[in-house]
Design an enzyme around this catalytic site. Structure first.
Site, PDB file in Angstrom:
ATOM      1  N   ARG A   1       0.853  -1.336  -0.031  1.00  0.00           N
ATOM      2  CA  ARG A   1       0.137   0.152   0.077  1.00  0.00           C
ATOM      3  C   ARG A   1       0.845   1.226   0.031  1.00  0.00           C
ATOM      4  NH1 ARG A   1      -2.251   1.359   4.451  1.00  0.00           N
ATOM      5  NH2 ARG A   1      -2.791  -0.907   5.196  1.00  0.00           N
TER       6      ARG A   1
ATOM      7  N   TYR B   1     -16.976  17.439 -14.408  1.00  0.00           N
ATOM      8  CA  TYR B   1     -17.163  16.058 -14.488  1.00  0.00           C
ATOM      9  C   TYR B   1     -18.183  15.707 -13.361  1.00  0.00           C
ATOM     10  CZ  TYR B   1     -16.652  11.231 -14.058  1.00  0.00           C
ATOM     11  OH  TYR B   1     -16.828   9.799 -14.300  1.00  0.00           O
TER      12      TYR B   1
ATOM     13  N   ASP C   1      -8.160  20.040 -13.154  1.00  0.00           N
ATOM     14  CA  ASP C   1      -8.656  18.779 -13.738  1.00  0.00           C
ATOM     15  C   ASP C   1      -8.126  18.819 -15.043  1.00  0.00           C
ATOM     16  OD1 ASP C   1      -9.450  16.335 -14.912  1.00  0.00           O
ATOM     17  OD2 ASP C   1     -11.387  16.358 -13.759  1.00  0.00           O
TER      18      ASP C   1
ATOM     19  N   LYS D   1      -8.433   7.918 -19.222  1.00  0.00           N
ATOM     20  CA  LYS D   1      -8.758   8.447 -20.545  1.00  0.00           C
ATOM     21  C   LYS D   1      -7.521   8.772 -21.379  1.00  0.00           C
ATOM     22  CE  LYS D   1     -12.652   8.754 -18.272  1.00  0.00           C
ATOM     23  NZ  LYS D   1     -13.111   9.947 -17.542  1.00  0.00           N
TER      24      LYS D   1
HETATM   25  C1  LIG Z   1     -13.482  10.368 -16.101  1.00  0.00           C
HETATM   26  C2  LIG Z   1     -13.014  11.613 -15.623  1.00  0.00           C
HETATM   27  C3  LIG Z   1     -13.062  11.654 -14.245  1.00  0.00           C
HETATM   28  C4  LIG Z   1     -12.910  10.563 -13.324  1.00  0.00           C
HETATM   29  O1  LIG Z   1     -12.132   9.691 -13.668  1.00  0.00           O
HETATM   30  P1  LIG Z   1     -12.342   7.978 -13.152  1.00  0.00           P
HETATM   31  O2  LIG Z   1     -10.897   7.605 -13.975  1.00  0.00           O
HETATM   32  O3  LIG Z   1     -13.471   7.518 -14.108  1.00  0.00           O
HETATM   33  O4  LIG Z   1     -12.623   7.833 -11.765  1.00  0.00           O
HETATM   34  C5  LIG Z   1     -12.623  12.954 -13.658  1.00  0.00           C
HETATM   35  N1  LIG Z   1     -12.630  14.090 -14.563  1.00  0.00           N
HETATM   36  C6  LIG Z   1     -12.819  13.974 -15.910  1.00  0.00           C
HETATM   37  C7  LIG Z   1     -12.814  15.079 -16.581  1.00  0.00           C
HETATM   38  C8  LIG Z   1     -13.063  12.839 -16.344  1.00  0.00           C
HETATM   39  O5  LIG Z   1     -13.437  12.757 -17.837  1.00  0.00           O
END
Ligand SMILES: *Cc1c(COP(=O)(O)O)cnc(C)c1O
Length: 362
Positions: free
Chosen positions: A51, A102, A173, A198
Site C-alpha cells: 500500500r 465532471y 482537472d 482517458k
Molecule cells: C472520467 C473523468 C473523471 C473521473 O475519472 P475516473 O478515472 O473515471 O474515476 C474525472 N474528470 C474528468 C474530466 C473525467 O473525464
C-alpha cells in the site's frame, strides 16, 4: 518552486514520454519496467508494504510528473484522486467549482455539502472575474478546462493568480487537455488532476487516477493520505498506463487533427443546432436540432462510433450526456459528446453523416 521539485527538463515532452520511467540500461535489463505484483516486500527498504509503493506505479508516475512539471501520485481511479484532494480541505471551508464539471466531482461535492463538511460555490469558469470573486473566501478553487461536456475554457493563469492572492489552493482537472496541450502548474495551479483512464492510458482498458504537484508539503500530505486511505492503483493498470503514455503524443496529434476536421465539417450541418469545439483537443460536442429523442437515435445509428461513456481512447465514442440523471440540467438535452479517436477521418465522417441523415427533420 521548492528545493527538490524537478527543474523543467531539456528534452521535448514526446521524448520524455518515450524515455522516462524505464529500468537502468544494463545488459539483459528489460526495456520496460516489469509488472511487479507485490503485497509486501522484504523489510529494511523504502517500500515495505504494497500500500506504500510499487515500482510499477513509479514508472508511470515518473513520466507523468515530468510531463506536468511536478511530482505525481497515482490512484485507483480519477475519482479516487479527486477524493484525496477534497479530503484535504478543512471542514466548513468553501470550494469553488465550475457549473459544468465532471459529474462525479459535482456529485461528491454536493454530498459533502449535504453532510455539512464544506460549502460549494458554483461558478461559470469563462467569467474570470466571477471565479476570482468567489475565491476570496474559498479554501479551494476546482477548475476543469475545457469543461466536460460543454468544452468551456478557463483563463487558468488569471484565475490561479487571483485565487492564490486570496489564499486559495487551485486544482485543475487536466484530463481533457492532457499535459501536452496545457500544463496547469506552469500557469500557477497547485495541483493537477488526471483521470489517466482517458488519454494518458488511452485504450479504454484501465481505470487509473493521478495528482501532480510541485509543493513538497502538498505532496507529503497526499502521499500520507494515500497510504492511510488505501486508494492505491492496481499494478496491471499502472503498467498499462506506463505503456499507453508512450504513444500519447502520436495518438493525440491524430485525434486532434481528426477532431478539428470533423468540427469544421459539422459546423454547418443542417441536422445540428450547435457545435462546441475550443479549437484544440480531441473532444467535440454537438447539439442535435431535432431534440433529445433524435439525439438518442443518433447514438444508436452509427456503426463505427461506439455508443459508450468515457473518452480519450484510440476508438471514437459518442454519448448523450443527459442520459445520466446526475448531469447538470444546464447541459442541453440534445447534446452529444464526441470523443474523437485515431481512426481514418473519412471513415468517421461517413459514419456520422449517414447516421445524421437518418434523423427526423427538426
Ligand atoms: C472520467 C473523468 C473523471 C473521473 O475519472 P475516473 O478515472 O473515471 O474515476 C474525472 N474528470 C474528468 C474530466 C473525467 O473525464
Amino acid at each position: 518552486m521548492s528545493a527538490d521539485a524537478q527543474p523543467t527538463p531539456a528534452l521535448a515532452a514526446a521524448t520524455r514520454a518515450v524515455s522516462l520511467g524505464r529500468p537502468p540500461q544494463e545488459p539483459d535489463a528489460p526495456l520496460s519496467t516489469p509488472l511487479v505484483p507485490a503485497a509486501t516486500y522484504v523489510a529494511g527498504g523504502d517500500l515495505e508494504y504494497g500500500r506504500y509503493g510499487n515500482p510499477t506505479w513509479t514508472a508511470f508516475e515518473e513520466v507523468l510528473g515530468s510531463l506536468e512539471g511536478g511530482r505525481a501520485l497515482t490512484y485507483s481511479s480519477g475519482m479516487a484522486a479527486a477524493t484525496a484532494v477534497l479530503d484535504l480541505v478543512a471542514v466548513g471551508e468553501t470550494v469553488v467549482v465550475p457549473v459544468h464539471a465532471y459529474q462525479g466531482v459535482l456529485h461528491q461535492l454536493g454530498e459533502r455539502e449535504r453532510r455539512g463538511l464544506l460549502r460549494v460555490h458554483t461558478a461559470d469558469i469563462t467569467d474570470t472575474e466571477a471565479v476570482i470573486n468567489a475565491a476570496q473566501d474559498a479554501a479551494l478553487v476546482w477548475l476543469e478546462s475545457p469543461t466536460n461536456p460543454m468544452l468551456e475554457v478557463a483563463d487558468l493563469s488569471a484565475i490561479s493568480a487571483g485565487a492564490t492572492a486570496a489564499g486559495a489552493q487551485v486544482v485543475v482537472d487536466n484530463t481533457f487537455a492532457t499535459p501536452l496541450l496545457q500544463q496547469p502548474l506552469d500557469l500557477g495551479a497547485d495541483v493537477v488532476l488526471h483521470s489517466a483512464t482517458k488519454y494518458l492510458a488511452g485504450h479504454s482498458d484501465a481505470l487509473l487516477g493521478a495528482l501532480v504537484t510541485r509543493d513538497d508539503a502538498t505532496f507529503t500530505a497526499l502521499d500520507e493520505h494515500r497510504r492511510s486511505r488505501g486508494a492505491t492503483p492496481g499494478v496491471l493498470e499502472s503498467w498499462l498506463a506506463a505503456r499507453g503514455v508512450r504513444t500519447l503524443h502520436v495518438r493525440l496529434e491524430r485525434a486532434q487533427a481528426n477532431a478539428t476536421e470533423l468540427a469544421a465539417r459539422l459546423a454547418d450541418h443542417p441536422a445540428l443546432s450547435r457545435v462546441h469545439y475550443p479549437g484544440w483537443g480531441a473532444m467535440v460536442a454537438i447539439e442535435v436540432a431535432a431534440g433529445a429523442l433524435a439525439a438518442d437515435l443518433l447514438t444508436r445509428s452509427t456503426t463505427l462510433w461506439v455508443h459508450a461513456t468515457s473518452l480519450g481512447g484510440v476508438e471514437s465514442l459518442l454519448e448523450r450526456r443527459r442520459r445520466w440523471t446526475a448531469e447538470p440540467q444546464s447541459v442541453p438535452e440534445a447534446l452529444i459528446r464526441l470523443s474523437v479517436g485515431i481512426e481514418d477521418v473519412e471513415d468517421l465522417w461517413a459514419d456520422l453523416v449517414s447516421a445524421l441523415a437518418s434523423l427526423p427533420s427538426p
